[in-house]
Design a protein around this motif. Structure first.
Motif, PDB file in Angstrom:
ATOM      1  N   ALA A  34      -4.535   2.402  -2.514  1.00  0.00           N
ATOM      2  CA  ALA A  34      -3.389   2.211  -3.391  1.00  0.00           C
ATOM      3  C   ALA A  34      -2.456   1.192  -2.752  1.00  0.00           C
ATOM      4  N   VAL A  35      -1.913   0.293  -3.540  1.00  0.00           N
ATOM      5  CA  VAL A  35      -1.032  -0.741  -3.002  1.00  0.00           C
ATOM      6  C   VAL A  35       0.261  -0.751  -3.809  1.00  0.00           C
ATOM      7  N   ARG A  36       1.377  -0.705  -3.085  1.00  0.00           N
ATOM      8  CA  ARG A  36       2.663  -0.832  -3.769  1.00  0.00           C
ATOM      9  C   ARG A  36       3.417  -1.985  -3.158  1.00  0.00           C
ATOM     10  N   LEU A  37       4.028  -2.771  -4.020  1.00  0.00           N
ATOM     11  CA  LEU A  37       4.795  -3.906  -3.517  1.00  0.00           C
ATOM     12  C   LEU A  37       6.199  -3.824  -4.105  1.00  0.00           C
ATOM     13  N   GLN A  38       7.202  -3.935  -3.219  1.00  0.00           N
ATOM     14  CA  GLN A  38       8.590  -3.945  -3.686  1.00  0.00           C
ATOM     15  C   GLN A  38       9.272  -5.196  -3.174  1.00  0.00           C
ATOM     16  N   HIS A  39      10.053  -5.801  -4.048  1.00  0.00           N
ATOM     17  CA  HIS A  39      10.834  -6.953  -3.622  1.00  0.00           C
ATOM     18  C   HIS A  39      12.303  -6.645  -3.888  1.00  0.00           C
ATOM     19  N   ASN A  40      13.126  -6.748  -2.847  1.00  0.00           N
ATOM     20  CA  ASN A  40      14.539  -6.418  -2.967  1.00  0.00           C
ATOM     21  C   ASN A  40      14.734  -5.064  -3.659  1.00  0.00           C
ATOM     22  N   GLN A  41      13.967  -4.095  -3.211  1.00  0.00           N
ATOM     23  CA  GLN A  41      14.024  -2.728  -3.715  1.00  0.00           C
ATOM     24  C   GLN A  41      13.558  -2.564  -5.165  1.00  0.00           C
ATOM     25  N   LYS A  42      13.014  -3.623  -5.735  1.00  0.00           N
ATOM     26  CA  LYS A  42      12.511  -3.477  -7.102  1.00  0.00           C
ATOM     27  C   LYS A  42      10.985  -3.448  -7.062  1.00  0.00           C
ATOM     28  N   PRO A  43      10.362  -2.475  -7.719  1.00  0.00           N
ATOM     29  CA  PRO A  43       8.903  -2.422  -7.674  1.00  0.00           C
ATOM     30  C   PRO A  43       8.275  -3.602  -8.417  1.00  0.00           C
ATOM     31  N   VAL A  44       7.250  -4.207  -7.822  1.00  0.00           N
ATOM     32  CA  VAL A  44       6.526  -5.316  -8.458  1.00  0.00           C
ATOM     33  C   VAL A  44       5.139  -4.842  -8.882  1.00  0.00           C
ATOM     34  N   TYR A  45       4.440  -4.233  -7.943  1.00  0.00           N
ATOM     35  CA  TYR A  45       3.129  -3.671  -8.260  1.00  0.00           C
ATOM     36  C   TYR A  45       3.089  -2.239  -7.810  1.00  0.00           C
ATOM     37  N   ALA A  46       2.417  -1.406  -8.594  1.00  0.00           N
ATOM     38  CA  ALA A  46       2.080  -0.071  -8.122  1.00  0.00           C
ATOM     39  C   ALA A  46       0.645   0.150  -8.563  1.00  0.00           C
ATOM     40  N   LEU A  47      -0.284  -0.157  -7.669  1.00  0.00           N
ATOM     41  CA  LEU A  47      -1.700  -0.094  -8.033  1.00  0.00           C
ATOM     42  C   LEU A  47      -2.296   1.188  -7.470  1.00  0.00           C
ATOM     43  N   HIS A  48      -2.909   1.956  -8.369  1.00  0.00           N
ATOM     44  CA  HIS A  48      -3.511   3.224  -7.947  1.00  0.00           C
ATOM     45  C   HIS A  48      -4.929   2.981  -7.479  1.00  0.00           C
ATOM     46  N   PRO A  49      -5.443   3.885  -6.650  1.00  0.00           N
ATOM     47  CA  PRO A  49      -6.829   3.701  -6.232  1.00  0.00           C
ATOM     48  C   PRO A  49      -7.733   3.733  -7.459  1.00  0.00           C
ATOM     49  N   ALA A  50      -8.717   2.886  -7.468  1.00  0.00           N
ATOM     50  CA  ALA A  50      -9.593   2.791  -8.628  1.00  0.00           C
ATOM     51  C   ALA A  50     -10.964   3.306  -8.246  1.00  0.00           C
ATOM     52  N   GLY A  51     -11.390   4.342  -8.913  1.00  0.00           N
ATOM     53  CA  GLY A  51     -12.684   4.927  -8.585  1.00  0.00           C
ATOM     54  C   GLY A  51     -13.785   4.387  -9.470  1.00  0.00           C
ATOM     55  N   ASP A  52     -13.590   4.404 -10.774  1.00  0.00           N
ATOM     56  CA  ASP A  52     -14.670   3.956 -11.652  1.00  0.00           C
ATOM     57  C   ASP A  52     -14.377   2.564 -12.199  1.00  0.00           C
ATOM     58  N   LEU A  53     -15.325   2.072 -12.947  1.00  0.00           N
ATOM     59  CA  LEU A  53     -15.246   0.696 -13.420  1.00  0.00           C
ATOM     60  C   LEU A  53     -14.020   0.464 -14.290  1.00  0.00           C
TER      61      LEU A  53
END
Lengths: 598, 366
Positions: free
Chosen positions: A190-209
């Motif tokens: 899972a990857v989360r990216l925040q810029h200046n405290q604002k969320p940009v990406y919140a990617l959940h782990p992906a199991g299936d296609l």
């Protein structure tokens, strides 16, 4: 007064680190790249990235990986210290993203770095700070399992670098690009990216296609996934998987190209050449293909230590790799024909939910048991499971059509002698008659020619060509390859060759230029498809002249026959020049035009 | 300049020379024809800087003078006038007036001084030949000339002049044709010259079927051929023609003799189903027969057997059928000889009983 020569002395560690930092740390995004790779190498399942002011003020990367043992923490910040390799043999089979042990000390020498970590077995976490190469003493710090690296005030002590930093937004864009690359390389994290405290990406782990496609859509845009072709190809220990965009979804810049070798993102000449070749006669002039591809092979067959930023790699069997990539992509692109692909052109963003042909058929039966690029060390085991899946998936590609009516439906009428209007289950289909017929004719010619093999015409008056000694030696060496292409040459001097035989179809071509081109291809890429290219060009011209032109009135049976031909022809979604041959106007879109049901 | 004459007197020389004028020009003067009246003759000259054609016609009661006007327009006007119409042309103040009946035309002219003329030919080899034989020699070889080949010296016809014969040779790198023609003249030493393709095609058109003799003058850079009322001048290609003797197969060969027309028709019929692009055809030589087989990508097949005089070992050879048909079409003898070595070596075709023309065709690996 005689000038004393300057004495030679060992550089202080601090200075050496700063020099190394010059190579590794170019801008905030390079710091993010190093830290993310470390997190992945630590086996993180969840990574959080916090950025402030484009990374200049703060970069914080937090992972839930294995953590660092308390006593190792100060060592982690000194040069050439790593847990990833132990002896020189390991370099032969590098399976982690990093291995040089340079990142942390380099970053530490140009910023204020704090490293906090706790391993599973430790009771509490510890923290160490570094400012200008001098590690502080260890202090206890509450911390969950894993590691956090905080980089503040990047380049505070190197004003020269600082001056060259761009606007906050630009720097953040670079950071974002790095996060994208990492996010696409590991679907299980899972990857989360925040810029200046604002969320940009919140990617959940992906199991299936499906989840993986969701992640690709989040990162590359929904349009890419809609027009992507799934690829899964494996042969002789090499495996290529991922998504490539249909030729009609091309980009004006090469900005949507992600290629991973054993989970490592690379930009390689050999790779891009193979991709270009595969897209050769389906891509519109000067456009760039879009792809997200994962290439897996035995780590021993690839050298990743070729370039400081590890963007280039060296393949031990470069020709084999090139052929493999080309073949895999070429096969998939050959499937771009009506009924086997999603709608080739985005008329609008509306997705019409019809089961018949909205999604590539082979996907529905595909079951994924593991992410495409797990830790490269597991590649071997994965391959076995992939192989079984691949064979299971194969027949699915040839699924019988589920719907009654053919994908392009039946012709209704001709518009201005240029377009065919047809009706299918989804709505209206518009076909560019000339473009479509051109592709059909072209593919037929290529097939007919492939069936016959290359017929060669010996020359009554051989052509003498002056070449360099290296080229002559190469031509001597590759005599069989040249002969297979229908060219026969003899060396009559160190720098002189005579062409004795040419492909019969190219008998009027400039023999000297052809040989030179072929040889220079052999020098650069180790293989040449120049003769095939020229033949295809010839076929393309012939096909263009031999196809129905605008203003030719067609009867309904003729139009229907063309539609059926298109469904049966490879690459029929694009004409020889990469323009689309047909578009679908769904009932939903037509309804919208007339404001129905609103 | 002033001239009173009939439509036909103007049209004939115009049509003779107009062929050299290129349709599209960057140099305006090149689309014009030079009209000169002097000493009771009308001379019309057209040029494309490579080939120059002059046609002469006797005229009566004309005022001398010269001018240049658009060749195409003047020819179109003359052609559109009724047959046998009287035409008056006169030039004044940069305009050429054409009058016939109640039609008036005024054409703009360009200065005569700008018209590029080939300088006088000097230091020359001179000879003459019968027009019919000369024409025949060109016809039997010109089809083998290369077209826009990078080896520029192949885009023309080789004239090789020895003491009593003219030999023409053409090759495009895949086939070669050679023909001899008797000549009269004093030839000090053998000379070779390559006449460009366009010149040869123009010359063939010009030769018609008259019975007179042609006079040929050859200098280092030009060839001039005078026949009747026309003078043809062409630049030569500066280059070395390949050593054609080396590519003519010699020695012990398998000989096939057959009726030329029967062979030609059989090959022609078979060729219909050969590959459209490279026209491959297989010939099977057996005892007393030759079988032609063609097939195409659509998997259609044609086969025809012809009885011939052949007693060698059976063999099979592939050709571009067009190359063979071209040769059989230009020959005039009743029977032809085809000489083979093996299926990878070139084949020699010549008329039976005549030694003046030889044709070499390279096989194709089918």
């Amino acid at each position: 007064m005689p000038q004393f020569p300057n004495r030679i002395h060992q550089l202080p560690d601090h200075l050496a680190n700063q020099i190394a930092a010059g190579e590794v740390v170019e801008r905030p995004s390079s710091v993010v790249k190093e830290l993310l790779e470390n997190a992945l190498d630590a086996g993180a399942r969840q990574i959080e990235v916090d950025i402030e002011q484009g990374g200049v003020k703060l970069i914080r990367v937090r992972d839930d990986g294995c953590g660092i043992i308390k006593d190792d923490m100060p060592l982690a910040l000194s040069r050439h210290a790593t847990s990833k390799i132990t002896q020189v043999e390991d370099l032969e089979r590098v399976s982690t993203l990093g291995f040089r042990g340079e990142a942390l000390p380099s970053i530490g020498s140009v910023s204020r770095l704090t490293l906090s970590s706790r391993t599973e077995s430790d009771e509490r976490g510890w923290r160490v700070q570094i400012e200008g190469s001098v590690p502080s003493t260890l202090e206890p710090q509450p911390h969950a399992r894993g590691t956090t690296v905080e980089v503040r005030d990047l380049f505070y002590n190197t004003p020269a670098r600082r001056k060259f930093l761009r606007a906050e937004k630009t720097e953040f864009n670079h950071v974002e690009e790095v996060v994208k690359r990492i996010a696409l390389s590991r679907f299980d994290t899972a990857v989360r990216l925040q810029h200046n405290q604002k969320p940009v990406y919140a990617l959940h782990p992906a199991g299936d296609l499906k989840q993986m496609e969701k992640r690709v859509a989040d990162v590359c845009g929904a349009a890419f996934v809609e027009h992507a072709l799934r690829i899964d190809f494996e042969a002789t220990g090499l495996k290529l998987s991922g998504w490539i965009a249909q030729p009609t979804f091309s980009r004006s810049q090469a900005d949507l190209q992600y290629f991973y070798v054993n989970g490592r993102m690379v930009r390689d000449k050999l790779v891009s050449h193979a991709v270009r070749q595969a897209y050769r006669d389906v891509l519109f002039h000067d456009r760039h293909p879009a792809f997200v591809l994962y290439f897996e092979l035995d780590p021993a067959l690839v050298d990743v230590n070729a370039h400081p930023t590890k963007h280039e790699v060296r393949f031990r069997e470069s020709r084999m790799v090139h052929d493999f990539l080309f073949r895999a992509l070429h096969n998939v692109l050959a499937r771009t024909r009506p009924g086997s692909t999603p709608n080739p052109v985005a008329v609008s963003d509306i997705v019409i939910p019809t089961a018949a042909n909205a999604a590539p058929e082979q996907q529905s039966t595909f079951v994924y048991s593991s992410p495409p690029s797990g830790a490269p060390a597991q590649v071997r085991e994965n391959m076995a499971s992939y192989a079984s899946m691949f064979s299971a998936a194969q027949p699915a590609a040839e699924l019988p059509r589920t719907s009654e009516s053919p994908p392009l439906g039946y012709a209704l009428a001709q518009l201005h002698g240029i377009f065919i209007l047809a009706e299918n289950a989804n709505g209206l289909v518009l076909v560019d008659m000339h473009a479509a017929h051109e592709r059909v004719t072209y593919e037929r010619m290529k097939q007919a020619h492939a069936g016959e093999g290359i017929v060669s015409q010996p020359l009554l008056v051989p052509v003498t060509v002056r070449v360099s000694e290296r080229e002559a030696a190469l031509a001597d060496e590759q005599r069989d390859l040249l002969r297979a292409a229908g060219i026969e040459v003899d060396r009559i001097g160190p720098e002189t060759m005579v062409i004795r035989q040419l492909p019969a179809l190219l008998r009027d071509a400039d023999a000297e230029k052809l040989l030179r081109d072929v040889l220079s291809d052999l020098v650069v890429h180790g293989t040449s498809s120049r003769v095939m290219d020229q033949l295809n060009e010839l076929f393309a011209t012939m096909a263009c002249h031999g196809s129905v032109r605008a203003n030719r009135r067609l009867t309904l049976p003729e139009m229907n026959a063309l539609l059926r031909d298109m469904e049966a022809t490879e690459r029929a979604d694009q004409c020889n020049h990469g323009r689309p041959t047909w578009i679908q106007l769904g009932l939903g879109e037509l309804d919208k035009l007339f404001l129905r049901g609103q | 300049m002033k001239l009173n004459t009939s439509r036909e007197t103007l049209l004939k020389p115009l049509q003779t020379v107009a062929g050299v004028v290129e349709r599209r020009q960057t140099l305006p003067i090149l689309s014009n024809v030079l009209i000169a009246v002097s000493g009771g003759h009308l001379n019309m000259t057209a040029t494309d800087l490579e080939v120059e054609l002059i046609a002469r016609t006797p005229v009566e009661g004309a005022t001398d003078g010269e001018t240049t006007v658009s060749a195409r327009k003047l020819m179109d006007i003359c052609r559109a006038l009724p047959e046998g119409a009287a035409v008056e042309i006169s030039e004044s103040k940069g305009k050429l007036a054409v009058k016939s009946g109640r039609s008036r035309f005024s054409l703009s002219t360009l200065p005569v001084g700008d018209f590029p003329l080939v300088p006088k030919i000097e230091g020359a080899t001179q000879f003459s030949a019968a027009a019919a034989q000369f024409r025949n020699t060109l016809a039997r070889t010109q089809f083998a000339m290369a077209q826009q080949d990078v080896r520029y010296y192949l885009n023309g016809l080789l004239f090789e002049i020895t003491s009593n014969q003219l030999r023409t040779v053409a090759t495009d790198g895949h086939r070669l044709s050679l023909c001899d023609c008797p000549i009269e003249g004093k030839i000090a030493k053998p000379v070779q010259a390559i006449v460009p393709r366009k010149g040869i095609l123009e010359l063939q058109r010009l030769l018609g079927d008259g019975d007179e003799r042609v006079a040929v003058t050859l200098s280092d850079n030009h060839i001039r051929i005078e026949l009747g009322e026309a003078v043809f001048t062409s630049k030569l290609i500066d280059g070395k023609f390949p050593d054609y003797e080396r590519v003519i197969p010699q020695g012990n060969m398998k000989r096939l003799v057959g009726d030329r027309e029967t062979l030609r028709q059989a090959l022609h019929r078979t060729s219909i189903l050969s590959n459209e692009k490279y026209r491959g055809i297989r010939l099977k030589l057996g005892n007393g027969t030759i079988t032609a087989i063609a097939n195409n990508p659509e998997l259609e097949e044609a086969e025809e057997t012809v009885e011939v005089d052949f007693t060698g070992e059976a063999m099979e050879i592939g050709f571009n059928v067009n190359y063979v048909l071209d040769v059989l079409a230009v020959l005039t003898s009743q029977e032809v000889e085809m000489m083979f070595i093996d299926s990878n070596s070139s084949c020699l075709i010549q008329p039976r009983g005549e030694k003046d023309s030889r044709h070499v065709v390279m096989p194709m690996r089918l």
